[in-house]
Design an enzyme around this catalytic site. Structure first.
Site, PDB file in Angstrom:
ATOM      1  NE  ARG A 160     -39.197  45.916  11.810  1.00  0.00           N
ATOM      2  CZ  ARG A 160     -39.678  44.614  11.404  1.00  0.00           C
ATOM      3  NH1 ARG A 160     -38.422  44.543   9.722  1.00  0.00           N
ATOM      4  NH2 ARG A 160     -40.479  43.595  11.636  1.00  0.00           N
ATOM      5  CD  GLU A 162     -53.094  38.220  11.697  1.00  0.00           C
ATOM      6  OE1 GLU A 162     -51.981  38.886  11.450  1.00  0.00           O
ATOM      7  OE2 GLU A 162     -53.821  38.764  11.405  1.00  0.00           O
TER       8      GLU A 162
HETATM    9  P1  AMP Z   1     -46.795  39.796  17.413  1.00  0.00           P
HETATM   10  O1  AMP Z   1     -46.448  38.701  17.534  1.00  0.00           O
HETATM   11  O2  AMP Z   1     -48.239  39.902  16.617  1.00  0.00           O
HETATM   12  O3  AMP Z   1     -47.109  41.632  18.058  1.00  0.00           O
HETATM   13  O4  AMP Z   1     -45.745  41.152  15.835  1.00  0.00           O
HETATM   14  C1  AMP Z   1     -44.997  41.822  16.462  1.00  0.00           C
HETATM   15  C2  AMP Z   1     -43.298  41.305  15.933  1.00  0.00           C
HETATM   16  O5  AMP Z   1     -44.158  41.801  14.346  1.00  0.00           O
HETATM   17  C3  AMP Z   1     -42.448  42.507  15.419  1.00  0.00           C
HETATM   18  O6  AMP Z   1     -41.560  41.179  15.398  1.00  0.00           O
HETATM   19  C4  AMP Z   1     -43.218  43.007  14.690  1.00  0.00           C
HETATM   20  O7  AMP Z   1     -41.880  43.458  13.817  1.00  0.00           O
HETATM   21  C5  AMP Z   1     -43.815  42.701  13.700  1.00  0.00           C
HETATM   22  N1  AMP Z   1     -44.429  43.323  13.174  1.00  0.00           N
HETATM   23  C6  AMP Z   1     -46.253  42.598  13.388  1.00  0.00           C
HETATM   24  N2  AMP Z   1     -47.000  43.650  12.471  1.00  0.00           N
HETATM   25  C7  AMP Z   1     -46.102  44.338  11.608  1.00  0.00           C
HETATM   26  C8  AMP Z   1     -46.174  46.033  11.094  1.00  0.00           C
HETATM   27  N3  AMP Z   1     -47.931  45.582  10.910  1.00  0.00           N
HETATM   28  N4  AMP Z   1     -45.463  46.213  10.701  1.00  0.00           N
HETATM   29  C9  AMP Z   1     -43.919  45.994  10.600  1.00  0.00           C
HETATM   30  N5  AMP Z   1     -43.500  44.691  11.811  1.00  0.00           N
HETATM   31  C10 AMP Z   1     -44.557  44.053  11.943  1.00  0.00           C
END
Ligand code: AMP
Length: 171
Positions: free
Chosen positions: A59, A96
């Protein structure tokens, strides 16, 4: 950014139980809101004097490419492993649960170039941090990082400490 909040759709338990997925596809279907997003991004990041926009799969490509076009800047993709055809640099990072890898073409960023990294959403910050590390591995400078949505309760900014972070809407 009220229209963004109104359009974002919460999808409970996607892609797995316990996660509330922020579905931005209704935002993509609303050209007025898309224009407001890229306008707000441009206003926020022009002070960073970016020379390139980098978008994170998938995205981040949508918002990043539209912004790059609007600002007349080059765009480079950061992708999941095995997708990029030319020589790449890779970086492993913690998810995670488990591990992830991101890749970028070796000519995706020039040495000394000022780069703004774009993604749709900041959650724990691991993905954005890995993207910044990749840009720096290639000799680029991360001038800033910009998101449409920040899930503030997950504390992702901590991982990006010392960097300029922008989010248009926060939860
Ligand atoms: P992070 O590495 O945990 O910050 O996750 C960010 C990436 O995962 C981004 O590319 C987001 O598109 C996707 N992502 C993580 N959590 C969500 C969520 N709750 N809703 C939509 N996309 C998420």
């Amino acid at each position: 950014m009220d229209s963004v909040r109104k359009l974002i759709r919460d999808i409970p338990d996607f892609p797995k139980k316990g996660i509330i997925f922020k579905d931005i596809t209704p935002v993509l279907g609303d050209p007025t809101t898309m224009a407001a997003i890229t306008g707000a991004f441009e206003k926020e990041i022009e002070g960073f004097k970016p020379q390139r926009i980098v978008g994170i799969e998938a995205r981040g490509f949508i918002f990043g490419a539209v912004l790059a076009h609007q600002m007349k800047l080059p765009f480079s993709p950061i992708r999941k492993p095995g997708k990029l055809p030319y020589q790449t640099v890779k970086i492993g990072y913690k998810l995670e649960y488990g591990e992830g890898t991101l890749e970028m073409h070796t000519d995706g960023v020039l040495k000394g170039e000022r780069v703004v990294v774009i993604d749709d959403l900041l959650a724990t910050g691991g993905t954005a941090k890995a993207a910044c590390d990749l840009v720096e591995k290639l000799g680029g400078k991360v001038a800033g990082i910009a998101f449409v949505v920040e899930l503030g309760f997950l504390g992702g900014r901590k991982l990006l400490e010392g960097r300029k972070v922008i989010a248009l809407t926060k939860y």
